[in-house]
Scaffold this motif. Structure first.
Motif, PDB file in Angstrom:
ATOM      1  N   MET A 119      31.656   6.410 -30.568  1.00 19.00           N
ATOM      2  CA  MET A 119      31.719   6.927 -29.305  1.00 19.00           C
ATOM      3  C   MET A 119      32.042   8.339 -29.187  1.00 19.00           C
ATOM      4  O   MET A 119      33.075   8.576 -29.698  1.00 19.00           O
ATOM      5  N   LYS A 120      31.271   9.245 -28.564  1.00 20.16           N
ATOM      6  CA  LYS A 120      31.645  10.672 -28.281  1.00 20.16           C
ATOM      7  C   LYS A 120      32.621  10.925 -27.121  1.00 20.16           C
ATOM      8  O   LYS A 120      32.168  10.456 -26.122  1.00 20.16           O
ATOM      9  N   LYS A 121      33.762  11.427 -27.211  1.00 18.80           N
ATOM     10  CA  LYS A 121      34.495  11.645 -26.331  1.00 18.80           C
ATOM     11  C   LYS A 121      34.687  13.333 -25.794  1.00 18.80           C
ATOM     12  O   LYS A 121      35.240  13.765 -24.832  1.00 18.80           O
ATOM     13  N   ALA A 122      34.011  14.070 -26.769  1.00 22.29           N
ATOM     14  CA  ALA A 122      34.097  15.540 -26.348  1.00 22.29           C
ATOM     15  C   ALA A 122      32.856  16.224 -27.140  1.00 22.29           C
ATOM     16  O   ALA A 122      32.271  15.872 -27.974  1.00 22.29           O
ATOM     17  N   LEU A 123      32.458  17.323 -26.363  1.00 22.03           N
ATOM     18  CA  LEU A 123      31.392  18.339 -26.725  1.00 22.03           C
ATOM     19  C   LEU A 123      32.036  19.703 -26.740  1.00 22.03           C
ATOM     20  O   LEU A 123      32.609  20.064 -25.761  1.00 22.03           O
ATOM     21  N   LEU A 124      31.927  20.253 -28.057  1.00 21.63           N
ATOM     22  CA  LEU A 124      32.586  21.636 -28.360  1.00 21.63           C
ATOM     23  C   LEU A 124      31.449  22.441 -28.467  1.00 21.63           C
ATOM     24  O   LEU A 124      30.357  22.176 -29.269  1.00 21.63           O
ATOM     25  N   PHE A 125      31.467  23.393 -27.695  1.00 23.62           N
ATOM     26  CA  PHE A 125      30.394  24.414 -27.970  1.00 23.62           C
ATOM     27  C   PHE A 125      30.619  25.741 -28.482  1.00 23.62           C
ATOM     28  O   PHE A 125      31.650  26.420 -28.243  1.00 23.62           O
ATOM     29  N   ASP A 126      29.884  26.369 -29.222  1.00 24.19           N
ATOM     30  CA  ASP A 126      29.772  27.665 -29.456  1.00 24.19           C
ATOM     31  C   ASP A 126      29.342  28.451 -28.199  1.00 24.19           C
ATOM     32  O   ASP A 126      28.854  27.681 -27.254  1.00 24.19           O
ATOM     33  N   PHE A 127      29.631  29.649 -27.993  1.00 20.10           N
ATOM     34  CA  PHE A 127      29.260  30.298 -26.816  1.00 20.10           C
ATOM     35  C   PHE A 127      27.880  31.261 -27.001  1.00 20.10           C
ATOM     36  O   PHE A 127      27.000  30.758 -26.138  1.00 20.10           O
ATOM     37  N   ASP A 128      27.888  32.317 -27.576  1.00 26.37           N
ATOM     38  CA  ASP A 128      26.636  33.202 -27.711  1.00 26.37           C
ATOM     39  C   ASP A 128      25.299  32.436 -28.220  1.00 26.37           C
ATOM     40  O   ASP A 128      25.373  31.925 -29.199  1.00 26.37           O
TER      41      ASP A 128
END
Length: 217
Positions: free
Chosen positions: A1-10
Motif C-alpha cells: 500500500m502506497k502512502k506517499a507520492l513524491l514528484f520531480d518538478f520540471d
C-alpha cells in the motif's frame, strides 16, 4: 500500500522551459559561448547546472562551471517564476491525494526556494508535505540522497512510496533508492527510453499516473 507520492518538478508537475532557456543562454553568452535553441535546452532540464555547462561547452572546468551556475541563478531569480506554469489538472490531483490522506513531496534539482515560490504563486504551498531541492542535498540526482531524505522525513518505508518523474535521471534516482518509479511522458523522455530502467508504470500524463497509483493507495 502506497502512502506517499513524491514528484520531480520540471516536466512532471510543471513547465519552466522559457525561464530555463533564458537563464541558460544568459550564462552562456556572458561566458562567451554561443546561445542554444529551445529544444537543446529542454533536453538538459533535470541535469545539474554543472552537467548543463558541460553539455553545452564540452568542457570540464570546475571554476567556469561555477561561474555558469552563478550566472544562471542570477538570471533565473528574475525569470523563472513568471515563466513557470503548472500542468492542467495538477492542482486537482494534489487535492485528491490530500483528501485521500496521501503524503505529497517534491524531490527536484530545482532550488527549494524556487519551488516554494512556484507553489505560492498557485496557492499550493499547503498541499505539499515535503520539498527536497538541489540545495538541500550534498549530491544531486541521480544520487538517491534527496529521495531517501524525503522518505525519512515523512517517516515512511521505501515500499510505501512512489517516485514520479519525466526523465531517465528520475528513473535512475528511484532505482538507486530502491523505490518504485512511475514515468510520465510530458518531458523529452520516450516510453522506449524508459524501458531501459525498471518502472512500475509509464503514463502519458499525470492523470494517468494518478489513476494507476489510486489502485495501490
Amino acid at each position: 500500500m502506497k502512502k506517499a507520492l513524491l514528484f520531480d518538478f520540471d516536466y512532471t508537475l510543471g513547465d519552466s522551459t522559457n525561464g530555463i532557456f533564458l537563464s541558460v543562454n544568459y550564462a552562456l553568452k556572458e561566458l562567451g559561448y554561443p546561445e542554444r535553441g529551445v529544444e537543446e535546452v529542454k533536453r538538459t532540464v533535470g541535469l545539474t547546472l554543472k552537467q548543463t555547462y558541460e553539455v553545452f561547452t564540452n568542457k570540464k572546468d570546475e571554476g567556469e562551471a561555477q561561474k555558469f551556475a552563478d550566472l544562471f541563478k542570477a538570471k533565473a531569480d528574475e525569470v523563472i517564476l513568471p515563466n513557470t506554469t503548472l500542468y492542467p489538472g495538477v492542482m486537482d490531483i494534489l487535492q485528491k491525494l490530500k483528501n485521500q490522506r496521501i503524503k505529497i513531496g517534491i524531490v527536484t534539482t530545482k532550488y527549494h526556494y524556487r519551488i516554494d515560490a512556484i507553489l505560492g504563486k498557485y496557492n499550493a504551498d499547503g498541499m505539499v508535505d515535503i520539498i527536497v531541492g538541489g540545495d538541500d542535498v550534498k549530491i544531486e540526482k541521480p544520487d538517491p540522497e534527496g529521495l531517501l531524505l524525503a522518505i525519512k522525513e515523512l517517516q515512511l518505508e521505501k515500499s510505501q512510496v512512489f517516485y514520479v518523474g519525466d526523465s531517465l535521471v528520475d528513473a535512475q534516482t528511484a532505482e538507486s533508492a530502491g523505490v518504485d518509479f512511475a514515468g510520465v511522458l510530458t518531458g523529452t523522455t520516450t516510453r522506449q527510453d524508459f524501458s531501459k530502467h525498471k518502472s512500475a508504470y509509464i503514463g502519458q500524463n499525470l492523470e494517468e499516473i494518478y489513476q494507476f497509483a489510486e489502485t495501490l493507495i
